[in-house]
Design an enzyme around this catalytic site. Sequence first.
Site, short mmCIF file in Angstrom:
data_model
loop_
_atom_site.label_atom_id
_atom_site.label_comp_id
_atom_site.label_asym_id
_atom_site.label_seq_id
_atom_site.Cartn_x
_atom_site.Cartn_y
_atom_site.Cartn_z
N CYS B 89 -44.83 -20.93 17.17
CA CYS B 89 -44.29 -20.82 15.81
C CYS B 89 -45.36 -20.95 14.73
O CYS B 89 -45.20 -20.40 13.65
CB CYS B 89 -43.15 -21.82 15.59
SG CYS B 89 -41.64 -21.34 16.44
N CYS B 210 -29.22 -24.44 11.32
CA CYS B 210 -30.16 -23.64 12.08
C CYS B 210 -30.68 -22.48 11.25
O CYS B 210 -29.92 -21.86 10.50
CB CYS B 210 -29.49 -23.07 13.32
SG CYS B 210 -28.60 -24.28 14.33
N HIS B 336 -37.18 -16.85 9.52
CA HIS B 336 -38.27 -17.29 10.39
C HIS B 336 -38.74 -16.16 11.30
O HIS B 336 -38.54 -16.21 12.51
CB HIS B 336 -37.79 -18.51 11.19
CG HIS B 336 -38.82 -19.13 12.07
ND1 HIS B 336 -40.18 -18.96 11.90
CD2 HIS B 336 -38.69 -19.94 13.17
CE1 HIS B 336 -40.83 -19.64 12.85
NE2 HIS B 336 -39.96 -20.23 13.63
#
Lengths: 144, 392
Positions: B89, B210, B336
């Site tokens: 990430c 989330c 993301h």
Amino acid sequence: MSDVTTPTEEWTKPLPTPDDVNRDYWQAGTEGRLLIQACPHCGHRQFYPRALCTSCAGEPEWLECTGRGTVHTFTIVRQMGMRAFRNELPYVVAMIELDEGPLIMGNVTDCDPESVRIGLPVEVHFINAADDVGVPMWRPVPAR
Amino acid sequence: MSWNRVAVVGAGLIKFGELFDQSYEQMAAGAFAAAVDSVDHGFEPSQVEAAFVATQRGTLWGQEGIGGNTVPSAIGLAGIPCTRIENACPSGSDAFRVGAMAVASGVHDVVLVIGVEKMRDKSAEEGLLARAAAGHPIFTRGETAPVLFAPFATRHMHEFGTTREMLASVAVKNHYNGARDPYAHFQSEITVEDVLASPSVCSPLHLLDCCPQTDGAAATLLVRADIAERFTDHPVYVAGFGVATDHPYLHEKSSFVGLKATQLAAERAYAMADVSPADIDCAEVHDCFTITEILDIEDLGFVDKGKGGVASLDGETSLTGRIPINTSGGLLAKGHPIGATGVAQLTECWWQLRGEAGDRQVELRHGNALQHNVGGRGSGVSVINILTTNQP
């Protein structure tokens, strides 16, 4: 020696491939025994089986566990993309703190997921995923 | 430490979202164009000497075999040196760090750092969530991406009395900020009640705890600080960075109320930049889940350990709070797209430090902004970059 169950249906979850380092670990599972590693040089205990001690790079030895521990933390999984696990929703993924020290990730079975709490005493049982692969699972220690 | 100072003279991104109609190459070109257009005194693409591209998981659009060669021809710069950086990430933030080192070392004067990720082209069965679930062959137990963080929430609530409302307040704040960010995937405000009423995914996390799966791309242009004035009168400098690893697998974490990789990376970044948490004006931190932002702000030293939930509920991390966090909307609202995430966070820091963040602009007191990612089966690696307007 803990309970070992051989399921009648085919194992559709990821199937571990035993290798030189972890073959004894998987085999022990089929015999109802839980193995972790202990380093004879520095004393460090570790799970999962590896070639070297993660603390001092020494060569670790097997340590047979009592199969008892407590829930250090957990989550109840309610959404899952993989069919083999989705069929079992909701299920518990927990970090079990072994009486011998290390944590091990596992499912807590044989109980209502909502009843799982931090500190819950659990004991290991095994499910045979293959002839030479016994997978550790956990369930609450029965009240005496 | 002896290194040539590095300035960021351009930064930009494309609107994040579900970009089924844009190819990987098109997204890269869009982000590059945005960065070029942002340079105050103009920028010729041919000035780019080398590029570093962050893409974490090419398989999500069917192309794992992407090397550094994928991007240069897509942006009209075929032939330049280009290297792909994959570091989970934090891939985008690590590509930025590597690009900064390429300039700091004196090897290159002008470097492009670009992050590109397509997350939505594959179905759920083939996508990130299923692949996360495949886990490690030895001990996989049906963990999903949220399972990599939910047990931290359970433990944080147990040890510190953190509540569901505190977790939700992080999502509410980041969606508020996202509603003010034209590049965010989600641009609607939500309430605590909305978060708690959304479906439970993985206790104690609900759907709105989330981050979404988002396509996106972002780019920055780095130059040697002593030539920055050719490009802008308002350069932003790289003050420092830090990277650290931790055991990759969940059961080997030394703590379930903090992330060791973040703590170590922060120590290193603060030391290199010679600043403390109190010197940071705003931060973009890794909020893949609400609990992650709570852990981050504690591990980065913005609040005491255990106080992250209370601080969030009390508004300390809002746009006008003591330490504004995720002014862009964060991963929770902006999205993301893994390789692009860190580069986009750095773009937000760049805008904030230049006073160009519009409705999201924070008060600048020290001229420092911090960017943070953590990832790698949850928290196996952390990368932090600190930017500053203070002349090196």
